[in-house]
Design a protein around this motif. Structure first.
Motif, PDB file in Angstrom:
ATOM      1  N   ASN A 173       0.839  -1.208   0.000  1.00 60.14           N
ATOM      2  CA  ASN A 173       0.000   0.000   0.000  1.00 60.14           C
ATOM      3  C   ASN A 173       0.869   1.252   0.000  1.00 60.14           C
ATOM      4  N   ARG A 174       1.667   1.398  -1.053  1.00 57.66           N
ATOM      5  CA  ARG A 174       2.504   2.594  -1.190  1.00 57.66           C
ATOM      6  C   ARG A 174       2.830   2.795  -2.665  1.00 57.66           C
ATOM      7  N   PRO A 175       3.074   4.032  -3.086  1.00 59.48           N
ATOM      8  CA  PRO A 175       3.397   4.290  -4.491  1.00 59.48           C
ATOM      9  C   PRO A 175       4.698   3.591  -4.886  1.00 59.48           C
ATOM     10  N   CYS A 176       4.733   3.125  -6.123  1.00 61.27           N
ATOM     11  CA  CYS A 176       5.953   2.488  -6.615  1.00 61.27           C
ATOM     12  C   CYS A 176       5.987   2.591  -8.135  1.00 61.27           C
ATOM     13  N   LEU A 177       7.158   2.421  -8.693  1.00 57.55           N
ATOM     14  CA  LEU A 177       7.345   2.415 -10.139  1.00 57.55           C
ATOM     15  C   LEU A 177       8.300   1.288 -10.511  1.00 57.55           C
ATOM     16  N   ILE A 178       8.005   0.612 -11.620  1.00 57.81           N
ATOM     17  CA  ILE A 178       8.841  -0.469 -12.144  1.00 57.81           C
ATOM     18  C   ILE A 178       9.291  -0.042 -13.537  1.00 57.81           C
ATOM     19  N   LEU A 179      10.592   0.125 -13.728  1.00 58.96           N
ATOM     20  CA  LEU A 179      11.130   0.661 -14.980  1.00 58.96           C
ATOM     21  C   LEU A 179      12.023  -0.366 -15.670  1.00 58.96           C
ATOM     22  N   ALA A 180      11.932  -0.386 -16.999  1.00 59.28           N
ATOM     23  CA  ALA A 180      12.763  -1.286 -17.802  1.00 59.28           C
ATOM     24  C   ALA A 180      13.596  -0.480 -18.780  1.00 59.28           C
ATOM     25  N   GLU A 181      14.815  -0.941 -18.990  1.00 59.89           N
ATOM     26  CA  GLU A 181      15.707  -0.350 -19.989  1.00 59.89           C
ATOM     27  C   GLU A 181      16.059  -1.440 -20.996  1.00 59.89           C
ATOM     28  N   VAL A 182      15.633  -1.274 -22.223  1.00 60.30           N
ATOM     29  CA  VAL A 182      15.884  -2.290 -23.245  1.00 60.30           C
ATOM     30  C   VAL A 182      17.351  -2.262 -23.653  1.00 60.30           C
ATOM     31  N   ASN A 183      17.972  -3.420 -23.608  1.00 62.09           N
ATOM     32  CA  ASN A 183      19.347  -3.581 -24.091  1.00 62.09           C
ATOM     33  C   ASN A 183      19.347  -4.747 -25.070  1.00 62.09           C
ATOM     34  N   ARG A 184      19.526  -4.462 -26.333  1.00 57.22           N
ATOM     35  CA  ARG A 184      19.434  -5.498 -27.356  1.00 57.22           C
ATOM     36  C   ARG A 184      20.610  -6.463 -27.358  1.00 57.22           C
ATOM     37  N   GLN A 185      21.571  -6.242 -26.494  1.00 54.95           N
ATOM     38  CA  GLN A 185      22.637  -7.227 -26.353  1.00 54.95           C
ATOM     39  C   GLN A 185      22.363  -8.203 -25.213  1.00 54.95           C
ATOM     40  N   MET A 186      21.276  -7.990 -24.495  1.00 63.04           N
ATOM     41  CA  MET A 186      20.852  -8.938 -23.467  1.00 63.04           C
ATOM     42  C   MET A 186      20.224 -10.160 -24.135  1.00 63.04           C
ATOM     43  N   PRO A 187      20.711 -11.377 -23.863  1.00 62.88           N
ATOM     44  CA  PRO A 187      20.084 -12.572 -24.436  1.00 62.88           C
ATOM     45  C   PRO A 187      18.615 -12.673 -24.020  1.00 62.88           C
ATOM     46  N   TYR A 188      17.765 -13.002 -24.975  1.00 59.37           N
ATOM     47  CA  TYR A 188      16.327 -13.127 -24.707  1.00 59.37           C
ATOM     48  C   TYR A 188      16.063 -14.542 -24.189  1.00 59.37           C
ATOM     49  N   MET A 189      15.661 -14.648 -22.943  1.00 58.10           N
ATOM     50  CA  MET A 189      15.391 -15.941 -22.326  1.00 58.10           C
ATOM     51  C   MET A 189      13.882 -16.099 -22.132  1.00 58.10           C
ATOM     52  N   PRO A 190      13.316 -17.220 -22.556  1.00 56.34           N
ATOM     53  CA  PRO A 190      11.862 -17.420 -22.472  1.00 56.34           C
ATOM     54  C   PRO A 190      11.441 -17.960 -21.105  1.00 56.34           C
ATOM     55  N   GLY A 191      10.260 -18.557 -21.052  1.00 56.11           N
ATOM     56  CA  GLY A 191       9.776 -19.172 -19.826  1.00 56.11           C
ATOM     57  C   GLY A 191       9.402 -18.145 -18.777  1.00 56.11           C
ATOM     58  N   ASP A 192       9.775 -18.411 -17.535  1.00 55.18           N
ATOM     59  CA  ASP A 192       9.420 -17.516 -16.437  1.00 55.18           C
ATOM     60  C   ASP A 192      10.004 -16.120 -16.616  1.00 55.18           C
ATOM     61  N   ALA A 193      11.121 -16.011 -17.353  1.00 48.99           N
ATOM     62  CA  ALA A 193      11.775 -14.713 -17.537  1.00 48.99           C
ATOM     63  C   ALA A 193      11.023 -13.821 -18.512  1.00 48.99           C
ATOM     64  N   GLU A 194      10.073 -14.366 -19.250  1.00 50.56           N
ATOM     65  CA  GLU A 194       9.346 -13.616 -20.273  1.00 50.56           C
ATOM     66  C   GLU A 194       8.122 -12.948 -19.653  1.00 50.56           C
ATOM     67  N   VAL A 195       7.989 -11.629 -19.880  1.00 54.17           N
ATOM     68  CA  VAL A 195       6.885 -10.869 -19.293  1.00 54.17           C
ATOM     69  C   VAL A 195       6.299  -9.935 -20.348  1.00 54.17           C
ATOM     70  N   PRO A 196       5.024  -9.539 -20.198  1.00 57.12           N
ATOM     71  CA  PRO A 196       4.438  -8.556 -21.120  1.00 57.12           C
ATOM     72  C   PRO A 196       4.971  -7.162 -20.840  1.00 57.12           C
ATOM     73  N   ARG A 197       4.834  -6.268 -21.803  1.00 58.98           N
ATOM     74  CA  ARG A 197       5.333  -4.896 -21.624  1.00 58.98           C
ATOM     75  C   ARG A 197       4.680  -4.209 -20.427  1.00 58.98           C
ATOM     76  N   HIS A 198       3.399  -4.504 -20.183  1.00 59.62           N
ATOM     77  CA  HIS A 198       2.704  -3.814 -19.089  1.00 59.62           C
ATOM     78  C   HIS A 198       3.163  -4.287 -17.704  1.00 59.62           C
ATOM     79  N   TYR A 199       4.064  -5.257 -17.651  1.00 63.19           N
ATOM     80  CA  TYR A 199       4.690  -5.649 -16.390  1.00 63.19           C
ATOM     81  C   TYR A 199       5.426  -4.454 -15.798  1.00 63.19           C
TER      82      TYR A 199
END
Length: 685
Positions: A173-199
């Motif tokens: 029960n407090r304000p928070c923000l979750i931010l992502a920085e796209v790095n195209r050199q980061m290997p794309y791992m599927p499964g549990d590591a995969e999330v929608p943009r609205h995450y």
């Protein structure tokens, strides 16, 4: 974008920013630098950064060391954005309104740094998320990979704590923000590591190629390291489960597994030279459950040694363990499944069968539809059972994982190989929450089925005769690194019925007058308490402490200690009343000396390379690094300094020496100090 983001942060969070960032290479370097620089110039912002394993290219502690490292920084870490807060922390220049708190650091990285030592958080990896939340984290920033269509994101290297912390932040029960920085050199791992943009609340994507992940060069493996690693590798059971830590000793154990598989006769001969029994090849493969997915572990996966696939289902995993269900599926799959399925299949049963690729069935009224043919929905009907067996035969099981990990870090070639994996191979690597990898009490029955014959191999700095392990901190309280997940793996080894904790320890450290034993009577700090003692391996042998009395533990620990320290250790134990006064160490253990091991393993040198997994450094750079390290060690004693002086007087020019001077930018010295360094370097060749 920066002013808008900073305004949004103040509007949403006020002036108290408690920032969580993943450990290692999952950090959003650009965002973190933006936040830090803003706080640095706006003292009203109170910035607390909670993270672990912050990585910047190394700087030398002496002029020669810096001259050696400078060209490496330009080549190995070209394009890597340095973390500004880490630079200032090391320089003692963090502003008063910024606090950096880490629960794991680069080994030795904060020794002597009072502010960093004071703000260190001692936390097991599985408790780190809880502790971050308790400190009121309200801003999480993470580097992510992006799917080709831009619709999905991957937590890439670090789903470890994010998968636990983000839902809890949302629920608080407090304000928070979750931010992502796209790095195209980061290997794309599927499964549990995969999330929608609205995450994420905000996704920052500059649409550029990204920046290199921090490369950690492989450490050279020395002969004495192999004496430890080979012993560890023969304790790994075929068809079992493997976890391995980081560093030369762990790498030696992995290379031992490669040799065990590829050249078993030579492997067993090397073990025999160490007075150890042999071990058969790993024909049934291994499953990896390791918080860290390292490059050496990936090579086991590449070579097919890691190929035991596990499934997130108790029923299926139990049948796979018994060999009743195989992939591809056999001719009697539904016969084997009969006890696990109801007589009449429901929609949920069909979904379960489809999830794992066992069958593609549909319900049409009271009938089953398989391959366009309707069948009675009755598994006790012999015709139905036979038809379903035919339907499933030859199908590959789906949804299995051969390697579970919570984070990865390693050399640049490692990241490139992860990026180049085919989708099918990548799907076999399950990057997931640390809570899934480092503990078993959430789904104990399933974890027990998956983690058969687990061997948890980790490193410790010192071990006491009574079985304490010292891995994270010195006796005076100075933190060397952190406990990380070591306790978690030791605890699991005692919870799983056929698992073992294996702690690797070098018998000694230092040389000459600074030589000391790492196997000791007692120490003023303990990472792993003696009531969790299990197995220790030094270069001189294996000490199995599980279930043994104190005197028995002392006996086996003395037997793997360096012989130059055994008498003193025995005397200390006897003085404490923990060893009988008449105790005598058998003669066969009285020759625990490095010379014996070098002689024993010399015939196998070509099979025990210093860098089996390659290196970011050239052979010439590695040779120069070794010479500089040796020079530093000799300079610590009067006799060593005399040797250096004698060498200086006899220095001569050589091709290798000239190449070393070029690397160190000493080919054309400008003053007396540089001329002295030039002569010193030439004397090494």
């Amino acid at each position: 974008m920066s002013p808008q983001l900073l305004n949004k942060l103040e509007q949403t969070l006020g002036t108290q920013w408690v920032v969580g960032a993943p450990l290692g290479v999952g950090k959003a370097n650009h965002l973190l630098n933006l936040l830090y620089q803003h706080a640095k110039t706006h003292p009203h912002i109170q910035l607390t950064l909670i993270t672990a394993l912050s990585l910047n290219p190394p700087k030398g502690k002496s002029e020669l060391e810096e001259r050696f490292l400078a060209p490496l920084r330009e080549r190995i870490w070209a394009g890597y954005p340095h973390l500004d807060y880490l630079t200032d922390e090391h320089a003692g220049q963090l502003p008063d309104n910024v606090t950096v708190m880490e629960f794991y650091t680069r080994s030795g990285g904060i020794l002597g740094n009072n502010r960093a030592q004071q703000h260190y958080i001692s936390s097991n990896y599985t408790h780190a998320g809880r502790d971050i939340l308790a400190r009121g984290v309200n801003l999480l920033v993470q580097a992510v990979a992006i799917s080709d269509d831009g619709q999905l994101l991957s937590l890439g290297s670090n789903p470890d704590l994010t998968l636990e912390v983000v839902p809890a932040m949302r629920a608080a029960n407090r304000p928070c923000l979750i931010l992502a920085e796209v790095n195209r050199q980061m290997p794309y791992m599927p499964g549990d590591a995969e999330v929608p943009r609205h995450y994420f609340d905000e996704v920052f994507d500059s649409a550029d190629p990204g920046y290199p992940l921090f490369a950690t060069p492989q450490e050279p493996i020395k002969t004495l390291d192999y004496a430890i690693g080979l012993r560890a590798s023969q304790l790994v059971d075929d068809g079992g489960t493997l976890q391995v830590g980081i560093g030369a000793l762990a790498d030696a154990a992995v290379q031992g597994l490669h040799l065990r598989q590829q050249n078993n006769s030579t492997y067993n001969a090397a073990l025999a030279a160490l007075d150890e029994p042999g071990a058969a090849p790993l024909n049934n493969g291994l499953y990896v459950a390791s918080e860290l997915i390292s490059y050496p572990l990936l090579t086991l996966f590449e070579k097919g040694l890691v190929n035991r696939v596990v499934y997130e289902d108790e029923t299926l995993q139990a049948l796979v363990n018994k060999g009743a269900i195989t992939s591809p599926l056999g001719h009697d799959t539904f016969t084997q499944l009969r006890a696990a399925l109801p007589r009449q299949l429901a929609t949920g049963n069909l979904a379960w069968l489809s999830r794992f690729g066992i069958a593609d069935l549909a319900l049409t009224g009271e009938q089953l539809l398989a391959d366009g043919v309707t069948l009675p929905n009755d598994l006790d009907d012999p015709a139905t059972l036979a038809a379903l067996n035919r339907h499933s035969q030859g199908r590959p099981l789906c949804g299995g994982v051969a390697m579970h990990g919570a984070f990865f870090v390693g050399p640049s070639v490692f990241y490139e190989k992860l990026r180049q994996l085919t989708p099918a191979r990548r799907a076999l690597i399950g990057m997931t929450s640390v809570a899934e990898v480092n503990r078993i009490y959430t789904h104990y029955r399933l974890e027990q089925l998956q983690r058969q014959k687990a061997r948890f191999i980790n490193i410790t700095m010192k071990a006491t005769l009574l079985g304490h392990a010292v891995s994270d901190q010195l006796e005076d309280g100075q933190v060397v690194s952190g406990v990380g997940g070591q306790y978690n793996f030791v605890a699991m080894a005692h919870q799983l019925p056929d698992a073992r904790s294996i702690l690797l320890v070098k018998a000694t450290r230092g040389s000459g007058k600074t030589l000391e034993s790492n196997i000791i009577w007692e120490y003023g700090h303990s990472t792993i308490p003696r009531h969790l003692r299990d197995m220790f391996i030094s270069e001189y042998g294996i000490a199995d402490l599980r279930g043994k009395s104190d005197a028995e533990c002392i006996d086996v620990m003395v037997k793997i200690a360096d012989s130059r320290f055994q008498d003193a250790l025995i005397a200390q134990a006897q003085k404490a009343g923990k060893l009988p006064a008449h105790y005598q160490l058998p003669a066969r253990y009285r020759n625990n000396l490095p010379e014996r091991l070098h002689h024993a393993l010399a015939p196998f040198a070509e099979h025990l390379p210093q860098l089996p997994f390659g290196s970011e450094l050239t052979e010439a750079e590695l040779a120069l690094a070794g010479k500089l390290q040796n020079l530093q060690q000799r300079a610590r004693s009067l006799g060593g300094k005399a040797q250096i002086l004698w060498q200086l007087l006899r220095a001569q020019t050589s091709e290798e020496g000239q190449a070393a001077l070029a690397h160190l930018s000493l080919s054309h010295p400008q003053n007396w100090r540089q001329r002295l360094y030039r002569r010193l370097i030439l004397s090494l060749y």
